[in-house]
Structures are given as structure tokens and as C-alpha cells.
Design a protein around this motif. Structure first.
Motif, short mmCIF file in Angstrom:
data_model
loop_
_atom_site.label_atom_id
_atom_site.label_comp_id
_atom_site.label_asym_id
_atom_site.label_seq_id
_atom_site.Cartn_x
_atom_site.Cartn_y
_atom_site.Cartn_z
N ALA A 1 0.84 -1.21 0.00
CA ALA A 1 0.00 0.00 0.00
C ALA A 1 0.87 1.26 0.00
N MET A 2 1.88 1.25 0.85
CA MET A 2 2.77 2.41 0.97
C MET A 2 3.46 2.72 -0.36
N LEU A 3 4.03 1.68 -0.94
CA LEU A 3 4.78 1.87 -2.19
C LEU A 3 3.87 2.31 -3.33
N TRP A 4 2.69 1.69 -3.39
CA TRP A 4 1.76 2.04 -4.48
C TRP A 4 1.29 3.49 -4.35
N LEU A 5 0.96 3.87 -3.11
CA LEU A 5 0.49 5.24 -2.89
C LEU A 5 1.60 6.25 -3.21
N ALA A 6 2.82 5.90 -2.82
CA ALA A 6 3.93 6.84 -3.03
C ALA A 6 4.29 6.99 -4.50
N TYR A 7 4.40 5.87 -5.22
CA TYR A 7 4.97 5.94 -6.58
C TYR A 7 3.97 5.77 -7.72
N ALA A 8 2.79 5.24 -7.41
CA ALA A 8 1.77 5.17 -8.47
C ALA A 8 0.78 6.31 -8.34
N GLU A 9 0.47 6.66 -7.08
CA GLU A 9 -0.51 7.73 -6.87
C GLU A 9 0.16 9.06 -6.56
#
Lengths: 190, 156
Positions: free
Chosen positions: A138-146
Motif C-alpha cells: 500500500a505504501m509503495l503504491w500510494l507513493a509511486y503510483a498515486e
């Protein structure tokens, strides 16, 4: 004259009443069109399962509509939406864990990549992602995708903003190690 | 020694990755730095891969139409409203049922000669002393059943 109010009347009044939502239909439709795809991708990545993402998307928007929260900006609204999605994904995972023989690793999202372009890189990435903890994903997706800021990620995941930098650093390190790239590159470096 | 969490070039590397300039169109000095910096190389690898799979993942979604989502939310909200409106009625019905049973018992007690004769020869203190455990269990049931019913209805 006055008619006695019956239980049936009370029921009918409740059913006929306009649902008390935080926004009207037109505003909702715009908001949904702007965010549904991103929320679905987030749910699919965090849960590792397309079906779960399909199931939770409707519920995420429903709970958002019913939440008696006031939002001062589009970003604030969006963060609330992702927070709801995070909680739903967490609950869904807990339910899965209590089921015997459940595929908790959830490699279903790998199929997305394999079905479309299927480069080894993407397949490796999906496999490595599925080995991370849901919170790390969740953290990685929010940081680099969102493109969410540390403060926003902390808000969505219910973490202390001060601890986010370290957690994100560890998650990134872990994913890079699982991918085996940084290790190889540094080993080769003088 | 403790590993640092920050690198001064981190934001530059991230910008290059997200603007699709990494690695070939990025500043050669930055590339050189990333080769020896764990933070920047991890960042470039992870952010690059996530960014490249982002559109792929989003495009694979089959989303319901916004109008349908709105309509289903309305239906669900109304159903929940109806259910919550029915909840006090169910509680009232439960209380009315209990009162009716109590009233029927009182009528039976007041009119039945057999019951009155049986009651006349009955000593509560003697019975309690003889069946303490049973009496305690019955008292607990009398207290717990309404509490359990209330909790079940509230959760519903």
C-alpha cells in the motif's frame, strides 16, 4: 382527521427517504469517474486479487457516500476514499486468513501483467510485490503510483507521519532486494 | 554504523523516473551517483517499475458505470434505513410478547385453584436452600436472556 401512524408507515417513510449522502449524484459521478480506476488498481495491488478489488470497489464508494465527514478539498476527499479502501482490504484479508487453504499471497494480479505484455520484468515485479506485506504494498503504491505525499500516506494508512519515512525506506529496500537488482548492481560497483 | 534514510539526490532521481527520463536521458552525474547510492538505486528501481505497471493495472480494471454505482448505493442505503426503522418495532414486539406471557401467567395464577393450593404449601426459603444452584441458574437465565436478546437486536 388524524390518522394513526402504523409501523408500516414508519417503514415506508424510511424507505422512501432520500439517502443521506455526502454529495449529490452529479458530483458523485464526476468524483467516481476521476478516482474509480485508481482505487481499483490500489485495491488490486494491496489485496493481490482482482476479484477482491471488484467486490470492494462498490463498497468503498458506498461507505464514502455514507460517511458523515466534511471534506475541504478534492485531495482530502480522495484521501478519505483511499482510507476506506485500505480498511476494507484489511478486513477482507482477515476474513481470507480465517478461511482454510486460502491463497493469501494472492498472485492473481500477476495475471494482469502476464496477459497483457508479459515482460519478465513485470512478472518479476508482480511476484516480488506479492511477497511484501499488504501495508508495504500500500505504501509503495500510494507513493509511486498515486504520487501521494508522506503525510497523505500516513493519513490513509493510519500511521504516524514521523515513522513513515523509515517504513517507506524499508519497504523500498525489501522490494529492491526481492527484485535482486540493487544487490547485483552494488556487488558489481567498485 | 547506522544506514542513512535520506539522500540529497533522492528527489531528483524520483523526478527523472516519473518524467520517464531515467536512466538514458537523466543527468550522467545523477546516474553515476545512483550506481553507488543504495537509496537512489532502490528508488529508481522501485519507482520505475511501479510507474511502468501503473497504467497497465489501471487499464485492466472493468469498472461499473458511475450511474449504476450511485443507484446501488441508494438501494443499499434505503434497505439499511428500513432495517434500522424496523429495529425498534421488533424490540417493542418483544416487550409486548413478554408482557402478554406475564399477563397470561398472572390470570392463570389468580383463577386456578390448583395453583393457589400448591402455592399455599410452598416455602420459597426451603426450596431455595434445597436447590440453590438451580435457583441461581434460573435467575441468571432470567437476567441474561433479555440482555442477549437486546444485544442480538442491536447488532442486527
Amino acid at each position: 382527521m388524524f390518522r394513526e401512524v402504523t409501523f408500516t408507515d414508519v417503514n415506508r417513510a424510511a424507505v422512501d427517504a432520500q439517502a443521506d449522502f455526502v454529495m449529490d449524484e452529479e458530483t458523485f459521478r464526476g468524483f467516481y469517474d476521476r478516482n474509480a480506476r485508481g482505487v481499483w488498481a490500489y485495491l488490486a495491488r494491496v489485496s493481490g486479487d482482482r476479484q477482491t478489488a471488484d467486490d470492494l470497489l462498490q463498497e468503498t464508494f458506498y461507505r464514502f457516500l455514507r460517511a458523515a465527514a466534511e471534506h475541504d478539498s478534492e485531495d482530502h476527499r480522495r484521501n478519505s476514499l483511499y482510507r476506506i479502501a485500505t480498511n476494507l482490504a484489511r478486513d477482507a484479508r482477515r476474513r481470507t486468513l480465517t478461511r482454510p487453504h486460502a491463497d493469501v499471497a494472492g498472485h492473481d494480479v500477476e495475471a494482469i501483467a502476464n496477459r497483457t505484455s508479459a515482460p519478465d520484468t513485470t512478472a518479476d515485479f508482480d511476484r516480488a510485490m506479492s511477497r511484501l506485506k499488504p501495508r508495504e504494498r500500500a505504501m509503495l503504491w500510494l507513493a509511486y503510483a498515486e504520487g501521494a505525499s508522506h503525510r497523505e500516506i500516513a493519513e490513509v494508512l493510519g500511521l504516524r507521519p514521523a515513522s513513515l519515512k523509515l517504513l517507506l525506506f524499508r519497504a523500498r529496500r525489501r522490494l529492491a532486494t526481492l527484485l535482486g537488482r540493487s544487490e547485483t548492481r552494488h556487488a558489481a560497483a567498485p | 554504523m547506522r544506514q542513512p534514510l535520506n539522500c540529497e539526490f533522492e528527489s531528483e532521481v524520483l523526478a527523472a523516473v516519473l518524467q520517464s527520463r531515467w536512466p538514458h536521458r537523466a543527468d550522467p552525474k545523477l546516474q553515476k551517483h545512483a550506481e553507488t547510492c543504495t537509496i537512489c538505486s532502490d528508488l529508481a528501481t522501485v519507482a520505475g517499475l511501479i510507474d511502468s505497471t501503473r497504467e497497465q493495472t489501471r487499464a485492466s480494471a472493468t469498472l461499473p458505470d458511475s450511474g449504476r454505482v450511485w443507484w446501488l448505493a441508494q438501494v443499499k442505503a434505503r434497505r439499511e434505513a428500513a432495517r434500522s426503522a424496523a429495529r425498534p418495532i421488533t424490540a417493542t414486539q418483544l416487550i409486548a410478547g413478554a408482557a402478554a406471557v406475564g399477563f397470561a401467567g398472572a390470570c392463570f395464577g389468580a383463577t386456578s385453584r390448583w395453583f393457589q393450593e400448591a402455592l399455599a404449601g410452598f416455602s420459597f426459603s426451603a426450596a431455595f436452600a434445597e436447590h440453590t444452584a438451580l435457583a441461581t441458574a434460573m435467575a441468571a437465565v432470567i437476567l441474561l436472556v433479555p440482555a442477549a436478546a437486546w444485544l442480538a437486536l442491536r447488532r442486527d
